[in-house]
Design a protein around this motif. Structure first.
Motif, PDB file in Angstrom:
ATOM      1  N   ILE A 221      18.388   8.066  20.143  1.00 45.91           N
ATOM      2  CA  ILE A 221      17.607   9.079  19.419  1.00 45.91           C
ATOM      3  C   ILE A 221      16.166   9.095  19.926  1.00 45.91           C
ATOM      4  O   ILE A 221      15.589  10.159  20.193  1.00 45.91           O
ATOM      5  CB  ILE A 221      17.669   8.807  17.909  1.00 45.91           C
ATOM      6  CG1 ILE A 221      19.035   9.200  17.385  1.00 45.91           C
ATOM      7  CG2 ILE A 221      16.602   9.595  17.174  1.00 45.91           C
ATOM      8  CD1 ILE A 221      19.198   8.968  15.920  1.00 45.91           C
ATOM      9  N   LEU A 222      15.576   7.903  20.108  1.00 41.97           N
ATOM     10  CA  LEU A 222      14.198   7.837  20.612  1.00 41.97           C
ATOM     11  C   LEU A 222      14.091   8.475  21.996  1.00 41.97           C
ATOM     12  O   LEU A 222      13.140   9.207  22.298  1.00 41.97           O
ATOM     13  CB  LEU A 222      13.729   6.382  20.672  1.00 41.97           C
ATOM     14  CG  LEU A 222      13.480   5.662  19.361  1.00 41.97           C
ATOM     15  CD1 LEU A 222      13.005   4.254  19.621  1.00 41.97           C
ATOM     16  CD2 LEU A 222      12.457   6.393  18.536  1.00 41.97           C
ATOM     17  N   LEU A 223      15.101   8.218  22.840  1.00 41.89           N
ATOM     18  CA  LEU A 223      15.042   8.774  24.189  1.00 41.89           C
ATOM     19  C   LEU A 223      15.200  10.287  24.179  1.00 41.89           C
ATOM     20  O   LEU A 223      14.568  10.996  24.975  1.00 41.89           O
ATOM     21  CB  LEU A 223      16.118   8.131  25.066  1.00 41.89           C
ATOM     22  CG  LEU A 223      15.842   6.691  25.464  1.00 41.89           C
ATOM     23  CD1 LEU A 223      16.983   6.129  26.262  1.00 41.89           C
ATOM     24  CD2 LEU A 223      14.578   6.619  26.282  1.00 41.89           C
ATOM     25  N   VAL A 224      16.026  10.792  23.269  1.00 36.38           N
ATOM     26  CA  VAL A 224      16.202  12.247  23.201  1.00 36.38           C
ATOM     27  C   VAL A 224      14.914  12.914  22.706  1.00 36.38           C
ATOM     28  O   VAL A 224      14.514  13.975  23.205  1.00 36.38           O
ATOM     29  CB  VAL A 224      17.408  12.599  22.312  1.00 36.38           C
ATOM     30  CG1 VAL A 224      17.417  14.056  21.952  1.00 36.38           C
ATOM     31  CG2 VAL A 224      18.681  12.266  23.034  1.00 36.38           C
ATOM     32  N   VAL A 225      14.227  12.254  21.748  1.00 37.93           N
ATOM     33  CA  VAL A 225      12.934  12.795  21.305  1.00 37.93           C
ATOM     34  C   VAL A 225      11.932  12.798  22.464  1.00 37.93           C
ATOM     35  O   VAL A 225      11.181  13.768  22.668  1.00 37.93           O
ATOM     36  CB  VAL A 225      12.413  12.002  20.098  1.00 37.93           C
ATOM     37  CG1 VAL A 225      11.012  12.422  19.744  1.00 37.93           C
ATOM     38  CG2 VAL A 225      13.311  12.204  18.910  1.00 37.93           C
ATOM     39  N   ALA A 226      11.957  11.712  23.258  1.00 38.69           N
ATOM     40  CA  ALA A 226      11.075  11.658  24.419  1.00 38.69           C
ATOM     41  C   ALA A 226      11.394  12.768  25.405  1.00 38.69           C
ATOM     42  O   ALA A 226      10.495  13.406  25.979  1.00 38.69           O
ATOM     43  CB  ALA A 226      11.193  10.291  25.099  1.00 38.69           C
ATOM     44  N   MET A 227      12.696  13.048  25.599  1.00 39.45           N
ATOM     45  CA  MET A 227      13.077  14.141  26.498  1.00 39.45           C
ATOM     46  C   MET A 227      12.638  15.481  25.938  1.00 39.45           C
ATOM     47  O   MET A 227      12.257  16.380  26.697  1.00 39.45           O
ATOM     48  CB  MET A 227      14.591  14.138  26.711  1.00 39.45           C
ATOM     49  CG  MET A 227      15.061  13.035  27.596  1.00 39.45           C
ATOM     50  SD  MET A 227      16.824  13.045  27.815  1.00 39.45           S
ATOM     51  CE  MET A 227      16.972  14.206  29.135  1.00 39.45           C
ATOM     52  N   ALA A 228      12.659  15.622  24.606  1.00 38.62           N
ATOM     53  CA  ALA A 228      12.200  16.881  24.017  1.00 38.62           C
ATOM     54  C   ALA A 228      10.711  17.078  24.268  1.00 38.62           C
ATOM     55  O   ALA A 228      10.271  18.192  24.607  1.00 38.62           O
ATOM     56  CB  ALA A 228      12.500  16.892  22.524  1.00 38.62           C
TER      57      ALA A 228
END
Lengths: 132, 93
Positions: B15-22
């Motif tokens: 989840i943290l990585l997907v937020v970073a990608m966003a």
């Protein structure tokens, strides 16, 4: 499902979990900096947090988990580590120099002027034939 | 217990990585200049590599690692080519 992680002992699972969280958290902090900093030259520093320590932590966690699960050293993650260590400075140096070139050739006030005697930056509006 | 801890941590990491990608995608879409977009794209490549590594840990498969290696390699090549394009106006002279 996911039986392979159930065999992992706790002395390996806890450090791996901490490493995963640290890596993802550092990457997120880096991208928050990418989002919030004001100019390009500040922004170019922020994502290196993720591309050095962030990916390093996640690769360490991956090495730890697979090595303990298979009872032998699984070290092929070192390939990605070496690739990141070598390529991140190269790409960001190239990008920062391209940005500096673009800002100087537009006569921007935000960047310092080229040092005297430099011939690599053309005058604004000059054709693209200076230097190799 | 250990399994629950590790699966929860991997989920939170993703989840943290997907937020970073966003966030990086936002910089790609809204970057005021071209170099900001290239920087966001480079960050997106690095974060995608890390996301694929966490998928590999979750599924215990070696294939995700190879995909992550290829993405890291292509990220380097594409960012270098885009920086050269910004500098010179063409990639191969």
């Amino acid at each position: 499902m996911n039986n392979h992680l159930a065999d992992l002992p706790a002395w390996a699972a806890v450090p791996a979990a901490l490493l995963l969280l640290a890596g993802a958290g550092l990457t997120l902090i880096g991208t928050v900096g990418l989002l919030r900093f004001g100019s390009f030259y500040q922004r170019v520093h922020a994502p290196t947090l993720g591309s050095t320590l962030g990916i390093g932590c996640i690769l360490l966690a991956s090495m730890l988990i697979f090595s303990v699960l298979e009872s032998r050293a699984i070290l092929h993650e070192l390939l990605i580590t070496a690739l990141m260590v070598v390529t991140t400075p190269i790409t960001l140096m190239l990008l920062a120099r391209a940005a500096l070139y673009r800002d100087r050739s537009e006569g921007s006030d935000e960047v310092p002027p080229p040092p005297s005697g430099s011939t690599t930056v053309p005058k604004p509006g000059a054709s693209d034939e200076a230097g190799v | 217990m250990t399994l629950t801890l590790l699966m929860g941590t991997i989920f939170l990491t993703q989840i943290l990585l997907v937020v970073a990608m966003a966030f990086a995608s936002f910089r790609v879409l809204r970057g005021p200049r071209a170099q900001d977009r290239v920087l966001g794209l480079d960050t997106l490549y690095v974060t995608a590599t890390m996301l694929l590594l966490t998928f590999g840990i979750r599924n215990g498969s070696i294939l995700y690692f190879e995909a992550a290696l290829i993405i890291a390699l292509l990220g380097f090549v594409s960012t270098a080519a885009l920086a050269k394009f910004l500098m010179r106006g063409e990639v191969i002279e």
